[in-house]
Scaffold this motif. Structure first.
Motif, PDB file in Angstrom:
ATOM      1  N   GLU A 276      67.156   4.754  35.788  1.00 15.69           N
ATOM      2  CA  GLU A 276      68.275   5.590  36.230  1.00 15.69           C
ATOM      3  C   GLU A 276      67.704   6.878  36.808  1.00 15.69           C
ATOM      4  O   GLU A 276      66.976   7.602  36.147  1.00 15.69           O
TER       5      GLU A 276
ATOM      6  N   GLY B  83      59.594  -6.412  34.669  1.00 14.64           N
ATOM      7  CA  GLY B  83      60.686  -5.741  35.374  1.00 14.64           C
ATOM      8  C   GLY B  83      60.965  -4.368  34.807  1.00 14.64           C
ATOM      9  O   GLY B  83      60.624  -4.068  33.665  1.00 14.64           O
TER      10      GLY B  83
ATOM     11  N   ILE C 144      71.084   3.175  39.617  1.00 16.56           N
ATOM     12  CA  ILE C 144      70.319   2.389  38.647  1.00 16.56           C
ATOM     13  C   ILE C 144      69.475   1.472  39.534  1.00 16.56           C
ATOM     14  O   ILE C 144      70.013   0.677  40.302  1.00 16.56           O
ATOM     15  N   TYR C 145      68.183   1.638  39.463  1.00 14.97           N
ATOM     16  CA  TYR C 145      67.290   0.870  40.327  1.00 14.97           C
ATOM     17  C   TYR C 145      66.600  -0.203  39.498  1.00 14.97           C
ATOM     18  O   TYR C 145      66.112   0.070  38.410  1.00 14.97           O
ATOM     19  N   SER C 146      66.570  -1.429  40.032  1.00 17.97           N
ATOM     20  CA  SER C 146      65.873  -2.505  39.318  1.00 17.97           C
ATOM     21  C   SER C 146      64.689  -2.973  40.155  1.00 17.97           C
ATOM     22  O   SER C 146      64.807  -3.137  41.367  1.00 17.97           O
ATOM     23  N   TYR C 147      63.574  -3.139  39.480  1.00 20.80           N
ATOM     24  CA  TYR C 147      62.369  -3.629  40.142  1.00 20.80           C
ATOM     25  C   TYR C 147      61.842  -4.817  39.350  1.00 20.80           C
ATOM     26  O   TYR C 147      61.621  -4.703  38.141  1.00 20.80           O
ATOM     27  N   ILE C 148      61.688  -5.939  40.010  1.00 23.37           N
ATOM     28  CA  ILE C 148      61.119  -7.130  39.374  1.00 23.37           C
ATOM     29  C   ILE C 148      59.791  -7.417  40.074  1.00 23.37           C
ATOM     30  O   ILE C 148      59.755  -7.618  41.283  1.00 23.37           O
TER      31      ILE C 148
ATOM     32  N   LYS D 155      62.423   3.537  43.974  1.00 22.45           N
ATOM     33  CA  LYS D 155      61.574   2.337  44.027  1.00 22.45           C
ATOM     34  C   LYS D 155      60.140   2.668  43.603  1.00 22.45           C
ATOM     35  O   LYS D 155      59.535   1.950  42.788  1.00 22.45           O
TER      36      LYS D 155
ATOM     37  N   LEU E 104      64.135  -1.266  34.742  1.00 19.88           N
ATOM     38  CA  LEU E 104      65.452  -0.716  35.067  1.00 19.88           C
ATOM     39  C   LEU E 104      65.304   0.797  34.936  1.00 19.88           C
ATOM     40  O   LEU E 104      64.800   1.284  33.924  1.00 19.88           O
TER      41      LEU E 104
ATOM     42  N   ALA F  59      59.941   3.292  39.870  1.00 18.83           N
ATOM     43  CA  ALA F  59      60.076   2.022  39.138  1.00 18.83           C
ATOM     44  C   ALA F  59      58.770   1.221  39.207  1.00 18.83           C
ATOM     45  O   ALA F  59      58.321   0.666  38.194  1.00 18.83           O
TER      46      ALA F  59
ATOM     47  N   ARG G 276      61.337  -0.896  30.424  1.00 17.27           N
ATOM     48  CA  ARG G 276      60.371  -1.798  31.060  1.00 17.27           C
ATOM     49  C   ARG G 276      60.347  -3.087  30.249  1.00 17.27           C
ATOM     50  O   ARG G 276      60.188  -3.048  29.032  1.00 17.27           O
TER      51      ARG G 276
END
Length: 198
Positions: A77, A73, A62-66, A96, A75, A99, A193
């Motif tokens: 998968e 941001g 699970i990748y998070s990008y802010i 990355k 999230l 995202a 998003r």
């Protein structure tokens, strides 16, 4: 017969991430032509990727990008076949990049079936009104509207969107190339998003 040097193999390997023997083989086939060798590797890799498409993907991240400023941001998968691959730099970089693409391109869904039917109906109404205003004959309006809806899907569905880092490729193309490079089946499973004020 062109002599294939170790330096040529190293250069091709550096450019593609392919194995030494694969690089030697395609360089020989391409008679030392680097561009042709890269094309051959891509074609072979995409063929391998197609074979991997049916394999189970029960690992991943699970990748998070802010985004800078913390007002946007994502999230995401992304799944793969093994925990080992999920931890690799290539896999993490792929997650990355996807995202960041989602943050920039704001897709409405993964595929056409994920786009709300009411949105499509509204778009059809707008397209139809435009065609009538332009004086298009009634008998071809439906065909034109269907074409415009297809184009709309390409613009708003993640898998068919043009990749923001390379508009010559769709997200599906980038996914297939990553599968070919990593050697495992990969799936972009789902995303969300968030944007302040939306």
């Amino acid at each position: 017969m062109v002599q294939i040097s170790a330096a040529m193999v190293k250069e091709l390997r550096g450019a593609t991430g392919s194995g030494i023997m694969d690089c030697k083989r395609v360089l020989a086939e391409a008679e030392g032509d680097m561009e042709k060798a890269i094309d051959l590797l891509r074609k072979k890799g995409l063929a391998k990727a197609a074979k991997r498409a049916g394999r189970s993907t029960s690992e991943g991240v699970i990748y998070s990008y802010i985004h800078t400023g913390a007002k946007l941001g994502v999230l995401l998968e992304v799944n793969c076949e093994s925990d080992f691959v999920a931890k690799t730099e290539d896999f993490q970089l792929f997650a990355k990049n996807i995202a960041m693409h989602i943050a920039a391109a704001n897709p409405m869904g993964m595929n056409p079936e994920d786009v709300d039917a009411s949105v499509i109906e509204k778009e059809k109404e707008i397209f139809r009104a435009q065609m009538i205003a332009e004086g298009k004959p009634e008998n071809i309006i439906d065909k034109i509207v269907e074409g415009k809806v297809e184009k709309f899907y390409k613009e708003v569905c993640l898998m068919s969107q043009q990749y923001v880092k390379d508009p010559q490729q769709s997200i599906t193309d980038v996914l297939k190339e990553t599968i070919a490079k990593i050697g495992e089946n990969i799936q972009i499973k789902r995303f969300v998003r968030f944007q302040i004020g939306e």
